[in-house]
Design a protein around this motif. Structure first.
Motif, PDB file in Angstrom:
ATOM      1  N   VAL A  87      20.590  11.238  -4.411  1.00 17.34           N
ATOM      2  CA  VAL A  87      21.791  10.545  -3.940  1.00 17.34           C
ATOM      3  C   VAL A  87      22.872  10.562  -5.020  1.00 17.34           C
ATOM      4  N   LEU A  88      22.505  10.284  -6.244  1.00 23.63           N
ATOM      5  CA  LEU A  88      23.495  10.264  -7.331  1.00 23.63           C
ATOM      6  C   LEU A  88      24.152  11.632  -7.513  1.00 23.63           C
ATOM      7  N   LEU A  89      23.365  12.680  -7.435  1.00 19.67           N
ATOM      8  CA  LEU A  89      23.923  14.027  -7.551  1.00 19.67           C
ATOM      9  C   LEU A  89      24.809  14.366  -6.356  1.00 19.67           C
ATOM     10  N   GLY A  90      24.414  13.912  -5.185  1.00 20.78           N
ATOM     11  CA  GLY A  90      25.239  14.124  -3.992  1.00 20.78           C
ATOM     12  C   GLY A  90      26.574  13.400  -4.091  1.00 20.78           C
ATOM     13  N   LEU A  91      26.558  12.198  -4.643  1.00 18.99           N
ATOM     14  CA  LEU A  91      27.809  11.454  -4.823  1.00 18.99           C
ATOM     15  C   LEU A  91      28.754  12.188  -5.769  1.00 18.99           C
ATOM     16  N   ALA A  92      28.210  12.799  -6.797  1.00 19.43           N
ATOM     17  CA  ALA A  92      29.049  13.561  -7.727  1.00 19.43           C
ATOM     18  C   ALA A  92      29.744  14.699  -6.993  1.00 19.43           C
ATOM     19  N   ASP A  93      29.028  15.395  -6.132  1.00 15.71           N
ATOM     20  CA  ASP A  93      29.640  16.470  -5.345  1.00 15.71           C
ATOM     21  C   ASP A  93      30.654  15.917  -4.356  1.00 15.71           C
ATOM     22  N   TYR A  94      30.334  14.780  -3.765  1.00 13.88           N
ATOM     23  CA  TYR A  94      31.175  14.139  -2.751  1.00 13.88           C
ATOM     24  C   TYR A  94      32.565  13.801  -3.284  1.00 13.88           C
ATOM     25  N   SER A  95      32.621  13.436  -4.541  1.00 12.10           N
ATOM     26  CA  SER A  95      33.886  12.960  -5.107  1.00 12.10           C
ATOM     27  C   SER A  95      34.988  14.005  -5.090  1.00 12.10           C
ATOM     28  N   GLY A  96      34.644  15.288  -4.975  1.00 12.02           N
ATOM     29  CA  GLY A  96      35.653  16.335  -4.994  1.00 12.02           C
ATOM     30  C   GLY A  96      35.990  16.921  -3.635  1.00 12.02           C
ATOM     31  N   LEU A  97      35.516  16.317  -2.570  1.00  8.12           N
ATOM     32  CA  LEU A  97      35.747  16.858  -1.232  1.00  8.12           C
ATOM     33  C   LEU A  97      37.118  16.486  -0.687  1.00  8.12           C
TER      34      LEU A  97
END
Length: 168
Positions: A87-97
């Motif tokens: 989840v934490l890694l997914g949130l990092a990716d999410y921030s740039g969408l």
């Protein structure tokens, strides 16, 4: 149906708020690069999803045979533990969408949160010896993970979410 999620304007405000919080948390370029995987050459989140999904799918296989309840319970626990860094890694990716991608990402996150909730309840029931109820919740969790995975696939492959952005 997956494209319809791209038009789900109702999630815009909470989705942008969540992205803003994550961007603030990742202000350090060093931390941002580390969690987004640029040091490895590709995002980390897609690699990590294999651990909880694999553990939970394996638990379902063991659930089909009597006598493997303890092993299945341990696999459910492993999936729950692995879901935290995932989840934490997914949130990092999410921030740039972008906005449309964030909509899909937000619904992807909700589906996967439902999966984690189902598996947490499944684990609790299994620990109390209520294996049948735990198995049923495990199947519900797999269904939610499947929906979340379809949305994640749409985000990555149809929308190009995060493509080449994680390299910076």
């Amino acid at each position: 149906m997956l494209q319809a999620v791209e038009e789900l304007r109702a999630v815009d405000r909470p989705a942008e708020s969540a992205a803003r919080v994550v961007r603030r948390a990742l202000r350090s370029p060093r931390v941002d690069r580390a969690v987004r995987g640029s040091w490895l050459g590709h995002p980390l989140h897609p690699l990590m999803v294999t651990v909880p999904i694999g553990a939970w799918a394996s638990a379902a296989v063991l659930d089909a045979r009597p006598g493997d309840e303890d092993a299945a319970r341990r696999l459910v626990a492993l999936g729950l533990l692995a879901s935290v860094p995932t989840v934490l890694l997914g949130l990092a990716d999410y921030s740039g969408l972008d906005r449309r991608q964030r909509r899909v990402g937000a619904v992807h996150a909700v589906a996967n949160a439902a999966a984690v909730t189902c598996f947490a309840a499944s684990y609790a029931l299994r620990r109390r010896g209520r294996h049948t109820a735990g198995k049923v919740l495990g199947l519900a969790g797999l269904t939610a993970v499947g929906i979340g995975g379809a949305l994640g696939g749409h985000l990555s492959y149809a929308q190009g979410g995060g493509v080449h952005r994680w390299q910076t």
